[in-house]
Design a protein around this motif. Sequence first.
Motif, PDB file in Angstrom:
ATOM      1  N   LEU A   7      -4.448  -7.840   9.363  1.00  0.00           N
ATOM      2  CA  LEU A   7      -5.830  -7.385   9.474  1.00  0.00           C
ATOM      3  C   LEU A   7      -5.955  -5.926   9.047  1.00  0.00           C
ATOM      4  O   LEU A   7      -6.879  -5.556   8.306  1.00  0.00           O
ATOM      5  N   LEU A   8      -5.027  -5.096   9.469  1.00  0.00           N
ATOM      6  CA  LEU A   8      -5.060  -3.689   9.090  1.00  0.00           C
ATOM      7  C   LEU A   8      -4.793  -3.511   7.598  1.00  0.00           C
ATOM      8  O   LEU A   8      -5.366  -2.626   6.962  1.00  0.00           O
ATOM      9  N   LEU A   9      -3.918  -4.339   7.024  1.00  0.00           N
ATOM     10  CA  LEU A   9      -3.666  -4.287   5.589  1.00  0.00           C
ATOM     11  C   LEU A   9      -4.919  -4.641   4.792  1.00  0.00           C
ATOM     12  O   LEU A   9      -5.218  -4.018   3.767  1.00  0.00           O
ATOM     13  N   VAL A  10      -5.656  -5.647   5.273  1.00  0.00           N
ATOM     14  CA  VAL A  10      -6.897  -6.034   4.593  1.00  0.00           C
ATOM     15  C   VAL A  10      -7.913  -4.900   4.674  1.00  0.00           C
ATOM     16  O   VAL A  10      -8.588  -4.575   3.687  1.00  0.00           O
ATOM     17  N   LEU A  11      -8.040  -4.288   5.850  1.00  0.00           N
ATOM     18  CA  LEU A  11      -8.976  -3.175   5.994  1.00  0.00           C
ATOM     19  C   LEU A  11      -8.603  -2.015   5.075  1.00  0.00           C
ATOM     20  O   LEU A  11      -9.466  -1.426   4.419  1.00  0.00           O
ATOM     21  N   ALA A  12      -7.305  -1.696   5.040  1.00  0.00           N
ATOM     22  CA  ALA A  12      -6.866  -0.592   4.178  1.00  0.00           C
ATOM     23  C   ALA A  12      -7.077  -0.932   2.708  1.00  0.00           C
ATOM     24  O   ALA A  12      -7.467  -0.069   1.907  1.00  0.00           O
ATOM     25  N   GLY A  13      -6.842  -2.190   2.333  1.00  0.00           N
ATOM     26  CA  GLY A  13      -7.005  -2.593   0.945  1.00  0.00           C
ATOM     27  C   GLY A  13      -8.454  -2.567   0.481  1.00  0.00           C
ATOM     28  O   GLY A  13      -8.723  -2.432  -0.720  1.00  0.00           O
ATOM     29  N   THR A  14      -9.381  -2.690   1.410  1.00  0.00           N
ATOM     30  CA  THR A  14     -10.802  -2.648   1.055  1.00  0.00           C
ATOM     31  C   THR A  14     -11.409  -1.264   1.293  1.00  0.00           C
ATOM     32  O   THR A  14     -12.633  -1.110   1.262  1.00  0.00           O
TER      33      THR A  14
END
Length: 263
Positions: free
Chosen positions: A114-121
């Motif tokens: 979830l944190l990776l997705v947030l950082a990627g966006t």
Amino acid sequence: MTRVLAALLAGVPLLLALFGPLAAGLLVPDAAPVPLLAPGPGHPLGTDALGRDVLALALTGGSTVVGLTAGALALSYLAGVPIGLALAATRRRWLATLSVRVLDLLLVLPSLLLLLVLAGTGRRGIGWLLVAAALVQLPAVVRLVRGAAAAPARRVALETMQLSGEPWWRIHLLETGRFVSGAVLVDAGTRAVLVLTLLASANFLGVGLPPDTVDWAVVIEQNTASLFLAPAALLVPAGLLIALAAGANLLVDRVADRTGAAS
């Protein structure tokens, strides 16, 4: 002995997080940044790969760690406790089952993903970290509160209060909330370590706070390649994080033992 050890392990990082920024301005003089200085006069622990004083980083890098952990826990319990109490009190079993199944979707979602997705966006920063960390803890908090509130030992007391004409909110929110408070407190101690580990891992991997943030985990990530040139820049913040997590675990064990003995 265990209590003293736990207090020392958790107390030192907490004191640094709370009062370290004040002490940094008094103990660490301003100087031109020189990377990878060895410990010496003016820089007791040397400087890191970016030329920052390691002592200053140790004194100021804990504020975000403790603040984010406390904030994420507060958000998860402020949302999870009322939801769990309401689900335990409702007579519409289908609604409670459906709500729990929806929350269960978050249980199988890897937290770091979830944190990776947030950082990627591009969604990074304190606000997003708080919401994400609280969200992944929400299903477990709701399940805990719902299970404790629906315990068979509570049924007689609830029926007695209903027969005496007590209002719904007093029975199922106030009194039942008091009943589950012990379980919530013990769970909060354990969950604090989980949230601390999650946030520290996210910051270390570079998907949490921005890289210019002074944070123990961010400092570790920035100095991994300088272990042999400036070991204090990596070992000091790592030791503080480990001490905080270990001390919190020991304190939780003490609270759990006392709660079990008292019950």
